[in-house]
Write a protein that holds these residues in place. Structure first.
Motif, PDB file in Angstrom:
ATOM      1  N   HIS A 143      24.010  40.022  42.084  1.00 44.26           N
ATOM      2  CA  HIS A 143      23.276  39.130  41.177  1.00 44.26           C
ATOM      3  C   HIS A 143      23.641  39.286  39.710  1.00 44.26           C
ATOM      4  O   HIS A 143      23.389  38.388  38.918  1.00 44.26           O
ATOM      5  N   ARG A 144      24.188  40.432  39.340  1.00 44.93           N
ATOM      6  CA  ARG A 144      24.427  40.682  37.923  1.00 44.93           C
ATOM      7  C   ARG A 144      25.906  40.628  37.563  1.00 44.93           C
ATOM      8  O   ARG A 144      26.251  40.602  36.397  1.00 44.93           O
ATOM      9  N   VAL A 145      26.777  40.675  38.581  1.00 45.56           N
ATOM     10  CA  VAL A 145      28.208  40.795  38.301  1.00 45.56           C
ATOM     11  C   VAL A 145      28.986  39.727  39.067  1.00 45.56           C
ATOM     12  O   VAL A 145      28.713  39.493  40.244  1.00 45.56           O
ATOM     13  N   GLY A 146      29.930  39.094  38.390  1.00 41.49           N
ATOM     14  CA  GLY A 146      30.894  38.218  39.061  1.00 41.49           C
ATOM     15  C   GLY A 146      32.267  38.849  38.952  1.00 41.49           C
ATOM     16  O   GLY A 146      32.645  39.313  37.880  1.00 41.49           O
ATOM     17  N   PHE A 147      32.983  38.914  40.074  1.00 46.97           N
ATOM     18  CA  PHE A 147      34.289  39.556  40.089  1.00 46.97           C
ATOM     19  C   PHE A 147      35.410  38.518  40.184  1.00 46.97           C
ATOM     20  O   PHE A 147      35.320  37.582  40.976  1.00 46.97           O
ATOM     21  N   VAL A 148      36.457  38.725  39.372  1.00 48.98           N
ATOM     22  CA  VAL A 148      37.662  37.880  39.443  1.00 48.98           C
ATOM     23  C   VAL A 148      38.847  38.820  39.662  1.00 48.98           C
ATOM     24  O   VAL A 148      38.955  39.851  38.985  1.00 48.98           O
ATOM     25  N   PHE A 149      39.715  38.484  40.615  1.00 49.67           N
ATOM     26  CA  PHE A 149      40.795  39.389  41.013  1.00 49.67           C
ATOM     27  C   PHE A 149      42.165  38.794  40.701  1.00 49.67           C
ATOM     28  O   PHE A 149      42.318  37.588  40.560  1.00 49.67           O
ATOM     29  N   GLN A 150      43.176  39.673  40.696  1.00 51.91           N
ATOM     30  CA  GLN A 150      44.545  39.210  40.442  1.00 51.91           C
ATOM     31  C   GLN A 150      45.025  38.221  41.519  1.00 51.91           C
ATOM     32  O   GLN A 150      45.672  37.234  41.215  1.00 51.91           O
ATOM     33  N   PHE A 151      44.712  38.527  42.782  1.00 51.49           N
ATOM     34  CA  PHE A 151      45.224  37.689  43.872  1.00 51.49           C
ATOM     35  C   PHE A 151      44.157  36.746  44.411  1.00 51.49           C
ATOM     36  O   PHE A 151      44.184  36.355  45.572  1.00 51.49           O
ATOM     37  N   PHE A 152      43.206  36.386  43.579  1.00 49.66           N
ATOM     38  CA  PHE A 152      42.219  35.329  43.806  1.00 49.66           C
ATOM     39  C   PHE A 152      41.194  35.648  44.904  1.00 49.66           C
ATOM     40  O   PHE A 152      40.036  35.345  44.755  1.00 49.66           O
ATOM     41  N   ASN A 153      41.686  36.225  46.038  1.00 48.04           N
ATOM     42  CA  ASN A 153      40.793  36.566  47.161  1.00 48.04           C
ATOM     43  C   ASN A 153      39.964  35.379  47.647  1.00 48.04           C
ATOM     44  O   ASN A 153      38.765  35.512  47.880  1.00 48.04           O
ATOM     45  N   LEU A 154      40.618  34.226  47.813  1.00 46.40           N
ATOM     46  CA  LEU A 154      39.914  33.078  48.391  1.00 46.40           C
ATOM     47  C   LEU A 154      40.061  33.117  49.913  1.00 46.40           C
ATOM     48  O   LEU A 154      41.020  33.681  50.436  1.00 46.40           O
ATOM     49  N   LEU A 155      39.104  32.524  50.604  1.00 46.62           N
ATOM     50  CA  LEU A 155      39.176  32.451  52.063  1.00 46.62           C
ATOM     51  C   LEU A 155      39.978  31.213  52.440  1.00 46.62           C
ATOM     52  O   LEU A 155      39.620  30.088  52.076  1.00 46.62           O
ATOM     53  N   PRO A 156      41.096  31.389  53.158  1.00 46.69           N
ATOM     54  CA  PRO A 156      42.060  30.313  53.358  1.00 46.69           C
ATOM     55  C   PRO A 156      41.539  29.137  54.185  1.00 46.69           C
ATOM     56  O   PRO A 156      42.017  28.012  54.030  1.00 46.69           O
ATOM     57  N   THR A 157      40.538  29.383  55.063  1.00 49.30           N
ATOM     58  CA  THR A 157      40.083  28.286  55.926  1.00 49.30           C
ATOM     59  C   THR A 157      38.968  27.468  55.284  1.00 49.30           C
ATOM     60  O   THR A 157      38.543  26.460  55.843  1.00 49.30           O
ATOM     61  N   LEU A 158      38.499  27.904  54.120  1.00 44.86           N
ATOM     62  CA  LEU A 158      37.413  27.170  53.456  1.00 44.86           C
ATOM     63  C   LEU A 158      37.966  26.295  52.334  1.00 44.86           C
ATOM     64  O   LEU A 158      38.976  26.617  51.716  1.00 44.86           O
ATOM     65  N   SER A 159      37.276  25.197  52.065  1.00 42.96           N
ATOM     66  CA  SER A 159      37.657  24.327  50.952  1.00 42.96           C
ATOM     67  C   SER A 159      37.301  25.017  49.630  1.00 42.96           C
ATOM     68  O   SER A 159      36.606  26.039  49.607  1.00 42.96           O
ATOM     69  N   ALA A 160      37.760  24.413  48.530  1.00 39.50           N
ATOM     70  CA  ALA A 160      37.476  24.979  47.203  1.00 39.50           C
ATOM     71  C   ALA A 160      35.973  25.127  46.981  1.00 39.50           C
ATOM     72  O   ALA A 160      35.495  26.194  46.592  1.00 39.50           O
ATOM     73  N   TRP A 161      35.214  24.065  47.259  1.00 36.51           N
ATOM     74  CA  TRP A 161      33.770  24.171  46.955  1.00 36.51           C
ATOM     75  C   TRP A 161      33.083  25.177  47.875  1.00 36.51           C
ATOM     76  O   TRP A 161      32.163  25.892  47.457  1.00 36.51           O
TER      77      TRP A 161
END
Ligand code: ADP
Ligand code: ADP
Length: 231
Positions: free
Chosen positions: A83-101
Motif C-alpha cells: 500500500h505504501r510502495v510502488g516498485f519499478v524494475f529494469q526489466f519491467f516484470n510484466l505478465l506476458p499473457t495479460l493486456s496492458a491494463w
C-alpha cells in the motif's frame, strides 16, 4: 516522510561478513525525485530493498512517517509494501499473457479487488502515462519504453506515496529513457517520493537530489538543477 538513522546492513557469506551499508543516515521528503548512484557493490540495491521493507537492517532505524518499519511484523511489512510502495524494475516484470491494463491492475487483484472494479483506474493511469491507445495490447506488442510506462502505471495503482525504481532506464535507449525520467519527475512533483537507483549519470539531471554511495557509506549529497529551477 522516510528517515534512516545509522542504518547498518551486513551479509554473511561463508565465514565472511560483508558490510553492505555502514551507518547510513538519510531523509527523503515528499515531492522529491532522488537518485542513488555509486559503483557496483556500493550498496545501492541493499538500500533500495531496505527502503521498500523487502529486507530489514541489522541495526539503526528506518521510519516511515514516524513509524519504525523494522518493528512491524511480517504481515504489516507486507501490507506496507503493497500500500505504501510502488516498485519499478529494469526489466519491467510484466505478465506476458495479460493486456496492458490488466498488468496495471495486478496489484489490485492481489489485494482482493476484482479486475472489473480495478479497470477504470487502470485505464486512467494508462492515459496518464500516455498509453491510452495501448490498453488492450500484450507486452509483446509494446516497445520497451511502452512496457516501462505500463510498469510505472502499475506502480501507481495503489496510490503509494513512495515509488522505488531500480535502474528504470537500464534497458531503454536514451531518448526513451529520458521520457521515463520525465514521467518519474512529474510523479514526484505531484507530492510523491521517487527514489531511483541508477548507473546512468545522465539520468541525474532529471532528479532533485543525488546521493552517492561508496563502500556502503553516503558520500556526496547534491541538490541538482531541477530543484533549483523548481524553486
Ligand atoms: P549495488 O547495488 O551498489 O551493486 P549491493 O547492495 O548489491 O550493491 O551490494 C553491496 C554489497 O553487499 C556487495 O559487496 C555485495 O556483494 C553484498 N551483497 C549484496 N547482496 C548480498 C547477498 N544477498 N548476500 C551476500 N552479499 C550480498
Ligand atoms: P505478500 O507478502 O502479500 O506475498 P509481498 O510482500 O511478497 O506480498 O509483495 C508485496 C509487494 O512487494 C509486491 O507488490 C511486490 O511487487 C513487491 N516485492 C516483493 N518481493 C520483491 C522483490 N524481491 N523485489 C522487488 N519487489 C518485491
Amino acid at each position: 516522510m522516510l528517515e534512516l538513522i545509522d542504518v547498518v546492513k551486513e551479509y554473511r557469506v561463508g565465514g565472511q561478513v560483508v558490510r553492505a551499508l555502514d551507518r547510513v543516515g538519510l531523509r527523503i521528503e515528499s515531492g522529491e525525485f532522488t537518485a542513488i548512484v555509486g559503483p557496483s557493490g556500493s550498496g545501492k540495491s541493499t538500500l533500495l530493498h531496505l527502503l521498500g521493507a523487502l529486507d530489514c537492517p541489522d541495526s539503526g532505524s528506518i521510519r516511515f512517517r514516524g513509524e519504525e518499519i523494522a518493528d512491524l511484523d511480517d504481515d504489516r511489512q507486507s501490507e506496507f509494501r503493497r500500500h505504501r510502495v510502488g516498485f519499478v524494475f529494469q526489466f519491467f516484470n510484466l505478465l506476458p499473457t495479460l493486456s496492458a491494463w490488466e498488468n496495471v491492475a495486478v496489484p489490485k487483484l492481489l489485494d482482493g479487488t476484482g479486475l472489473r472494479r480495478a479497470k477504470p483506474r487502470a485505464l486512467e493511469l494508462l492515459d496518464l502515462v500516455g498509453l491510452a491507445d495501448r490498453a488492450h495490447h500484450r507486452p509483446s506488442e509494446l516497445s520497451g519504453g511502452q512496457m516501462q510506462r505500463v510498469a510505472v502505471a502499475r506502480a501507481l495503482i495503489m496510490d503509494p506515496p513512495l515509488i522505488l525504481a531500480d535502474e528504470p532506464t537500464g534497458n531503454l535507449d536514451s531518448a526513451t529513457g529520458a521520457a521515463i525520467l520525465e514521467l518519474l519527475g512529474d510523479i514526484a512533483a505531484q507530492g510523491n517520493s521517487v527514489v531511483m537507483v541508477t548507473h546512468d549519470m545522465s539520468a541525474v539531471e532529471y532528479c532533485d537530489r543525488v546521493i552517492t554511495l561508496r563502500d556502503g557509506r553516503i558520500g556526496a549529497q547534491e541538490r541538482t538543477g531541477r530543484e533549483r529551477a523548481a524553486g
